[in-house]
Design a protein around this motif. Sequence first.
Motif, PDB file in Angstrom:
ATOM      1  N   LEU A  31       0.911  -1.262  -0.067  1.00 37.15           N
ATOM      2  CA  LEU A  31       0.173   0.088  -0.043  1.00 37.15           C
ATOM      3  C   LEU A  31       0.818   1.215   0.151  1.00 37.15           C
ATOM      4  CD1 LEU A  31      -2.873  -0.957   2.622  1.00 37.15           C
ATOM      5  CD2 LEU A  31      -2.675  -1.201   0.027  1.00 37.15           C
ATOM      6  N   ASN A  32       2.214   1.282   0.265  1.00 35.61           N
ATOM      7  CA  ASN A  32       3.076   2.205   0.475  1.00 35.61           C
ATOM      8  C   ASN A  32       3.717   2.825  -0.846  1.00 35.61           C
ATOM      9  OD1 ASN A  32       4.113   3.017   3.507  1.00 35.61           O
ATOM     10  ND2 ASN A  32       2.823   0.851   3.240  1.00 35.61           N
ATOM     11  N   THR A  33       3.952   3.954  -1.240  1.00 36.59           N
ATOM     12  CA  THR A  33       4.608   4.818  -2.107  1.00 36.59           C
ATOM     13  C   THR A  33       5.943   4.602  -1.364  1.00 36.59           C
ATOM     14  OG1 THR A  33       2.888   6.194  -3.147  1.00 36.59           O
ATOM     15  CG2 THR A  33       5.270   6.618  -3.037  1.00 36.59           C
ATOM     16  N   MET A  34       7.078   4.015  -2.172  1.00 36.10           N
ATOM     17  CA  MET A  34       8.411   3.822  -1.765  1.00 36.10           C
ATOM     18  C   MET A  34       9.210   4.888  -2.507  1.00 36.10           C
ATOM     19  SD  MET A  34       7.942   1.616   0.680  1.00 36.10           S
ATOM     20  CE  MET A  34       9.694   1.396   1.012  1.00 36.10           C
ATOM     21  N   GLY A  35      10.097   5.156  -1.869  1.00 38.27           N
ATOM     22  CA  GLY A  35      11.007   6.229  -2.543  1.00 38.27           C
ATOM     23  C   GLY A  35      12.475   6.226  -2.006  1.00 38.27           C
ATOM     24  N   TRP A  36      13.357   6.692  -2.910  1.00 41.52           N
ATOM     25  CA  TRP A  36      14.869   6.625  -2.699  1.00 41.52           C
ATOM     26  C   TRP A  36      15.117   8.322  -2.807  1.00 41.52           C
ATOM     27  CZ3 TRP A  36      17.855   2.984  -0.876  1.00 41.52           C
ATOM     28  CH2 TRP A  36      17.448   1.619  -1.217  1.00 41.52           C
ATOM     29  N   TYR A  37      15.875   8.551  -1.617  1.00 48.02           N
ATOM     30  CA  TYR A  37      16.244   9.886  -1.545  1.00 48.02           C
ATOM     31  C   TYR A  37      17.639   9.922  -1.096  1.00 48.02           C
ATOM     32  CZ  TYR A  37      11.497  11.741  -0.580  1.00 48.02           C
ATOM     33  OH  TYR A  37      10.119  12.056  -0.846  1.00 48.02           O
ATOM     34  N   ARG A  38      18.494  11.204  -1.448  1.00 49.25           N
ATOM     35  CA  ARG A  38      19.752  10.960  -1.279  1.00 49.25           C
ATOM     36  C   ARG A  38      20.068  12.277  -0.701  1.00 49.25           C
ATOM     37  NH1 ARG A  38      22.116  11.074  -7.657  1.00 49.25           N
ATOM     38  NH2 ARG A  38      21.541  13.144  -7.942  1.00 49.25           N
ATOM     39  N   LEU A  47      14.576  13.960  -3.444  1.00 47.27           N
ATOM     40  CA  LEU A  47      14.038  12.871  -3.855  1.00 47.27           C
ATOM     41  C   LEU A  47      14.913  12.374  -5.275  1.00 47.27           C
ATOM     42  CD1 LEU A  47      11.902  10.769  -4.225  1.00 47.27           C
ATOM     43  CD2 LEU A  47      10.782  12.556  -5.506  1.00 47.27           C
ATOM     44  N   VAL A  48      15.281  11.012  -5.077  1.00 52.04           N
ATOM     45  CA  VAL A  48      15.728  10.523  -6.559  1.00 52.04           C
ATOM     46  C   VAL A  48      14.819   9.817  -7.196  1.00 52.04           C
ATOM     47  CG1 VAL A  48      17.560   8.761  -7.048  1.00 52.04           C
ATOM     48  CG2 VAL A  48      18.131  10.044  -4.919  1.00 52.04           C
ATOM     49  N   ALA A  49      14.222   8.929  -6.646  1.00 54.49           N
ATOM     50  CA  ALA A  49      12.878   8.309  -7.233  1.00 54.49           C
ATOM     51  C   ALA A  49      12.072   7.784  -6.412  1.00 54.49           C
ATOM     52  CB  ALA A  49      13.470   6.931  -8.161  1.00 54.49           C
ATOM     53  N   SER A  50      10.762   7.508  -7.073  1.00 51.58           N
ATOM     54  CA  SER A  50       9.593   6.936  -6.232  1.00 51.58           C
ATOM     55  C   SER A  50       8.850   6.033  -6.816  1.00 51.58           C
ATOM     56  CB  SER A  50       8.871   8.056  -5.522  1.00 51.58           C
ATOM     57  OG  SER A  50       8.176   8.949  -6.576  1.00 51.58           O
ATOM     58  N   PRO A  74       5.946  -9.321  -2.806  1.00 50.85           N
ATOM     59  CA  PRO A  74       6.018 -10.504  -1.963  1.00 50.85           C
ATOM     60  C   PRO A  74       7.066 -10.490  -1.337  1.00 50.85           C
ATOM     61  CG  PRO A  74       5.431 -11.025  -4.208  1.00 50.85           C
ATOM     62  CD  PRO A  74       5.689  -9.724  -4.369  1.00 50.85           C
ATOM     63  N   LYS A  75       8.149  -9.691  -1.384  1.00 51.88           N
ATOM     64  CA  LYS A  75       9.553  -9.714  -0.749  1.00 51.88           C
ATOM     65  C   LYS A  75       9.763  -8.534   0.050  1.00 51.88           C
ATOM     66  CE  LYS A  75      12.410 -12.556  -3.867  1.00 51.88           C
ATOM     67  NZ  LYS A  75      13.750 -12.742  -4.651  1.00 51.88           N
ATOM     68  N   ASN A  76       8.535  -7.407   0.052  1.00 54.02           N
ATOM     69  CA  ASN A  76       8.518  -6.306   0.707  1.00 54.02           C
ATOM     70  C   ASN A  76       9.789  -5.519   0.498  1.00 54.02           C
ATOM     71  OD1 ASN A  76       6.285  -7.231   1.715  1.00 54.02           O
ATOM     72  ND2 ASN A  76       6.902  -7.299   4.131  1.00 54.02           N
ATOM     73  N   THR A  77      10.264  -5.391  -0.678  1.00 56.67           N
ATOM     74  CA  THR A  77      11.739  -4.911  -1.010  1.00 56.67           C
ATOM     75  C   THR A  77      11.418  -3.943  -2.129  1.00 56.67           C
ATOM     76  OG1 THR A  77      12.713  -6.916  -0.080  1.00 56.67           O
ATOM     77  CG2 THR A  77      14.059  -5.056  -1.525  1.00 56.67           C
ATOM     78  N   VAL A  78      12.348  -2.810  -2.190  1.00 59.34           N
ATOM     79  CA  VAL A  78      12.184  -1.746  -3.168  1.00 59.34           C
ATOM     80  C   VAL A  78      13.704  -1.757  -3.688  1.00 59.34           C
ATOM     81  CG1 VAL A  78      12.542  -0.021  -1.799  1.00 59.34           C
ATOM     82  CG2 VAL A  78      11.565   0.653  -4.199  1.00 59.34           C
ATOM     83  N   TYR A  79      13.967  -1.592  -5.077  1.00 60.10           N
ATOM     84  CA  TYR A  79      15.289  -1.385  -5.318  1.00 60.10           C
ATOM     85  C   TYR A  79      15.574  -0.191  -6.164  1.00 60.10           C
ATOM     86  CZ  TYR A  79      14.680  -6.576  -4.825  1.00 60.10           C
ATOM     87  OH  TYR A  79      14.372  -7.885  -4.409  1.00 60.10           O
ATOM     88  N   LEU A  80      16.578  -0.055  -6.180  1.00 57.64           N
ATOM     89  CA  LEU A  80      17.230   1.070  -7.232  1.00 57.64           C
ATOM     90  C   LEU A  80      18.425   0.944  -8.007  1.00 57.64           C
ATOM     91  CD1 LEU A  80      16.627   4.183  -7.803  1.00 57.64           C
ATOM     92  CD2 LEU A  80      18.240   4.963  -6.488  1.00 57.64           C
ATOM     93  N   GLN A  81      18.294   0.524  -9.180  1.00 60.05           N
ATOM     94  CA  GLN A  81      19.209   0.054 -10.032  1.00 60.05           C
ATOM     95  C   GLN A  81      20.026   1.660 -10.755  1.00 60.05           C
ATOM     96  OE1 GLN A  81      20.509  -3.018 -10.911  1.00 60.05           O
ATOM     97  NE2 GLN A  81      22.037  -1.702 -12.055  1.00 60.05           N
ATOM     98  N   MET A  82      21.148   1.667 -10.335  1.00 58.48           N
ATOM     99  CA  MET A  82      22.033   2.972 -10.719  1.00 58.48           C
ATOM    100  C   MET A  82      22.907   2.609 -11.814  1.00 58.48           C
ATOM    101  SD  MET A  82      21.883   4.733  -6.959  1.00 58.48           S
ATOM    102  CE  MET A  82      23.396   3.550  -6.461  1.00 58.48           C
ATOM    103  N   CYS A  95      16.119   4.919   2.064  1.00 63.29           N
ATOM    104  CA  CYS A  95      14.836   4.476   1.610  1.00 63.29           C
ATOM    105  C   CYS A  95      13.549   5.113   2.426  1.00 63.29           C
ATOM    106  CB  CYS A  95      14.739   2.778   2.076  1.00 63.29           C
ATOM    107  SG  CYS A  95      13.468   2.150   1.667  1.00 63.29           S
ATOM    108  N   ASN A  96      12.436   5.299   1.941  1.00 66.49           N
ATOM    109  CA  ASN A  96      11.311   6.076   2.415  1.00 66.49           C
ATOM    110  C   ASN A  96       9.982   5.203   1.999  1.00 66.49           C
ATOM    111  OD1 ASN A  96       9.011   8.052   1.468  1.00 66.49           O
ATOM    112  ND2 ASN A  96       9.910   8.810   3.607  1.00 66.49           N
TER     113      ASN A  96
END
Length: 114
Positions: A31-38, A47-50, A74-82, A95-96
């Motif tokens: 249900l969450n919006t997930m984001g990466w900040y730096r 904000l980097v990406a959401s 299913p893994k409750n995981t968010v990724y950031l490929q850079m 991570c947010n």
Amino acid sequence: QVQLVESGGGLVQSGGSLRLSCAASGIIFSLNTMGWYRQAPGKQRELVASITRTDTTNYADSVKGRFTISRDNPKNTVYLQMNSLKPEDTGVYYCNSRFGVDYWGKGTLVTVSS
């Protein structure tokens, strides 16, 4: 208890790649919006990406075409490929999760050498 645990940071040369992961617990991840900040030294956190719960993505202009955010519910995981990393990508990446309330991880350091 909510926990967001980042991993995957490190030292990489300019032009290289890294993949960050953030494992979440204590939230209804899907249900969450997930984001990466730096946060770069001496600068504000940005904000980097959401990615929303419907997989709508948003990127900072500075990373468009180089970074990709994705989620595995299913893994409750968010990724950031850079990819094509630049020295200006150096910073602590956080991570947010957001669903009315913001939660933050402790961050992982990414250092890009020129």
